[in-house]
Design a protein around this motif. Structure first.
Motif, mmCIF file in Angstrom:
data_model
loop_
_atom_site.group_PDB
_atom_site.id
_atom_site.type_symbol
_atom_site.label_atom_id
_atom_site.label_comp_id
_atom_site.label_asym_id
_atom_site.label_seq_id
_atom_site.Cartn_x
_atom_site.Cartn_y
_atom_site.Cartn_z
ATOM 1 N N VAL A 300 0.716 8.255 0.684
ATOM 2 C CA VAL A 300 -0.479 7.502 1.067
ATOM 3 C C VAL A 300 -0.651 6.272 0.181
ATOM 4 C CG1 VAL A 300 -3.002 7.579 1.155
ATOM 5 C CG2 VAL A 300 -1.654 9.503 2.025
ATOM 6 N N SER A 301 -0.586 6.445 -1.127
ATOM 7 C CA SER A 301 -0.822 5.323 -2.038
ATOM 8 C C SER A 301 0.204 4.217 -1.833
ATOM 9 C CB SER A 301 -0.811 5.798 -3.491
ATOM 10 O OG SER A 301 0.453 6.324 -3.854
ATOM 11 N N HIS A 302 1.441 4.564 -1.510
ATOM 12 C CA HIS A 302 2.454 3.541 -1.279
ATOM 13 C C HIS A 302 2.176 2.775 0.015
ATOM 14 C CE1 HIS A 302 5.853 5.088 -4.128
ATOM 15 N NE2 HIS A 302 4.696 4.917 -4.742
ATOM 16 N N GLN A 303 1.665 3.479 0.998
ATOM 17 C CA GLN A 303 1.303 2.767 2.230
ATOM 18 C C GLN A 303 0.149 1.799 1.985
ATOM 19 O OE1 GLN A 303 1.495 4.840 6.215
ATOM 20 N NE2 GLN A 303 1.502 6.654 4.878
ATOM 21 N N VAL A 304 -0.825 2.226 1.202
ATOM 22 C CA VAL A 304 -1.945 1.346 0.875
ATOM 23 C C VAL A 304 -1.452 0.123 0.098
ATOM 24 C CG1 VAL A 304 -4.091 1.161 -0.444
ATOM 25 C CG2 VAL A 304 -3.643 3.204 0.936
ATOM 26 N N ALA A 305 -0.534 0.338 -0.824
ATOM 27 C CA ALA A 305 0.031 -0.788 -1.579
ATOM 28 C C ALA A 305 0.743 -1.759 -0.649
ATOM 29 C CB ALA A 305 0.998 -0.264 -2.639
ATOM 30 N N GLU A 306 1.466 -1.234 0.322
ATOM 31 C CA GLU A 306 2.160 -2.102 1.284
ATOM 32 C C GLU A 306 1.169 -2.883 2.137
ATOM 33 O OE1 GLU A 306 5.588 -3.769 3.098
ATOM 34 O OE2 GLU A 306 5.368 -2.549 1.280
ATOM 35 N N MET A 307 0.086 -2.246 2.530
ATOM 36 C CA MET A 307 -0.954 -2.935 3.298
ATOM 37 C C MET A 307 -1.521 -4.107 2.503
ATOM 38 S SD MET A 307 -2.854 0.530 4.615
ATOM 39 C CE MET A 307 -4.288 -0.231 5.364
ATOM 40 N N ALA A 308 -1.797 -3.868 1.219
ATOM 41 C CA ALA A 308 -2.363 -4.920 0.372
ATOM 42 C C ALA A 308 -1.366 -6.053 0.158
ATOM 43 C CB ALA A 308 -2.785 -4.327 -0.973
ATOM 44 N N LEU A 309 -0.106 -5.697 -0.058
ATOM 45 C CA LEU A 309 0.933 -6.699 -0.281
ATOM 46 C C LEU A 309 1.056 -7.640 0.910
ATOM 47 C CD1 LEU A 309 3.489 -7.766 -1.817
ATOM 48 C CD2 LEU A 309 4.773 -6.010 -0.573
ATOM 49 N N ARG A 310 1.150 -7.054 2.093
ATOM 50 C CA ARG A 310 1.331 -7.879 3.292
ATOM 51 C C ARG A 310 0.092 -8.722 3.591
ATOM 52 N NH1 ARG A 310 4.867 -4.611 7.829
ATOM 53 N NH2 ARG A 310 6.208 -3.407 6.407
ATOM 54 N N THR A 311 -1.077 -8.158 3.359
ATOM 55 C CA THR A 311 -2.307 -8.917 3.613
ATOM 56 C C THR A 311 -2.397 -10.135 2.703
ATOM 57 O OG1 THR A 311 -3.471 -6.918 4.330
ATOM 58 C CG2 THR A 311 -4.829 -8.785 3.632
#
Length: 404
Positions: A300-311
């Motif tokens: 979960v935390s890695h997916q959230v990090a990816e969301m933030a990175l792309r945004t």
């Protein structure tokens, strides 16, 4: 200021816009009827001075407005953007008379504008449009007005005259489709073919008031709640006074408008992505799962990090493209296409991931993510689909290579 950081005053303005959107605009949006123009919402945008900024601010300010409003109220963001899209050709290419007649009520939120480019057979391939503008040869037909740039049908029939560079009058016949704010708009920027077989070179932009004889429309039931419709033109009369820019040069009007608004479509997408990301942070931090919080799961935390990175990457590209536009950089078409492409594709990914991490609750009608999930799909299509943006980017890259 660079494209990669904002001044404190800009950050404060964005925060103020998010507050205004949440406290004053969102309640009005909730009272609107899906599929129809929310005139109370547009009027409030005008009273807040936001519509006026469409024509006095640069591309970066437009992006900041759109992202900030989208974060808290997508309906307000879209209402603002559609006023700009429909009226920008009047602002940038209109005559003094056209601007004096239409821009004040647009900025006040009392007149609704629309941009009528797409057709059933000419969406992404805008140069293939088929709405006919046929030269008028009989001035005795009904529908003419003594001041066609400012009024609707009138029984008065002025004498037929010729414009210095061509015919004075045309009749528009055909159909437009997927037109935002149709059929509720008060006027349309309409692109029609004045020279058959000439591709993009034979298109003219016309300012057409909604009450012009022969013009009718109908709403379309779409996935998102915004007003979108089709327009039917049955020998609609237009004159040289209705032309925006120059005859047969309307494609320039269309592309000039889209080059400005494409980065801000990306800003709209970034605003939605940020809202989805923030909702996901709150949800995963508070949700109990498997003996801890959802955020404690690495998947979960890695997916959230990816969301933030792309945004954040999308936001930076949007700001860079807008800054390039404001600096009159010749590379604007490529940068605008890149910004629109990356941001809209990113928002789709972020919202979809947010839904997945929220689970079934995000699919319930009325949930923020259910709303965003419906909203986020269309920007990958309108104002040039993602595939069109890739084509523009490649064309610009090869043109630069050949110019070396």
């Amino acid at each position: 200021m660079t494209a990669f950081s904002l001044e404190p005053a800009q950050l404060a303005w964005c925060a103020e816009l998010r507050t205004l959107a949440a406290e004053r605009l969102h309640p009005l949006a909730d009272k609107g009827e899906p599929g129809h123009v929310n005139r109370a919402l547009v009027a409030e945008l005008g009273s807040l001075g936001l519509l006026g900024r469409l024509f006095t601010s640069g591309a970066l300010d437009l992006c900041l407005m759109r992202e900030s409003l989208a974060y808290a109220c997508t309906e307000a963001e879209t209402a603002l953007a559609l006023q700009g899209l429909g009226a920008h050709p009047v602002h940038a290419y209109g005559t003094e008379a056209q601007r004096a007649r239409w821009l004040p009520p647009v900025t006040a939120g009392t007149a609704i504008a629309a941009f009528a480019l797409s057709e059933p057979g000419a969406g992404s391939d805008a140069a293939a449009l088929e709405l006919k503008a046929e030269v008028e040869t009989d001035a005795s037909q009904a529908g003419w007005s003594s001041d066609t740039s400012q009024a609707g049908p009138s029984p008065e029939v002025p004498a037929l005259t010729a414009a210095p560079d061509g015919p004075a009058r045309w009749r528009l016949t055909g159909e437009k489709c997927w037109i935002s704010n149709a059929p509720d708009a008060d006027f349309y920027t309409v692109f029609a073919r004045t020279t058959p077989g000439a591709g993009a070179r034979g298109v003219t932009a016309f300012l057409v008031p909604a009450d012009r004889s022969g013009l009718t429309g109908r709403g379309l039931d779409m996935l998102s709640p915004h007003p979108i419709g089709a327009l039917d033109f049955d020998a609609v009369p237009v004159t040289a006074d209705d032309v925006l820019g120059e005859a047969d040069r309307g494609f320039r009007v269309a592309m000039g408008t889209l080059n400005l608004f494409r980065p801000s479509v990306g800003a709209f997408a970034v605003g939605m992505a940020q809202a989805a990301l923030d909702a996901t942070l709150a949800h995963t931090a508070g949700r109990d799962a498997f003996g801890g919080k959802l955020r404690d799961l690495q998947a979960v935390s890695h997916q959230v990090a990816e969301m933030a990175l792309r945004t954040e990457a999308a936001r930076l590209m949007v700001h860079a493209a807008a800054s390039a536009y404001d600096a009159a950089d010749p590379d604007v078409p490529r940068r605008s296409a890149m910004a629109k492409l990356l941001a809209t594709e990113t928002a789709q990914y972020v919202v979809d991931t947010a839904v997945q991490l929220h689970g079934a609750r995000a699919l319930q009608r009325g949930h923020l993510l259910e709303h965003l999930y419906r909203e986020v799909r269309a920007p990958r299509i309108y104002e040039g689909a993602s595939e069109v943006q890739r084509g523009i980017i490649a064309k610009e890259l090869y043109a630069r290579q050949e110019a070396r």
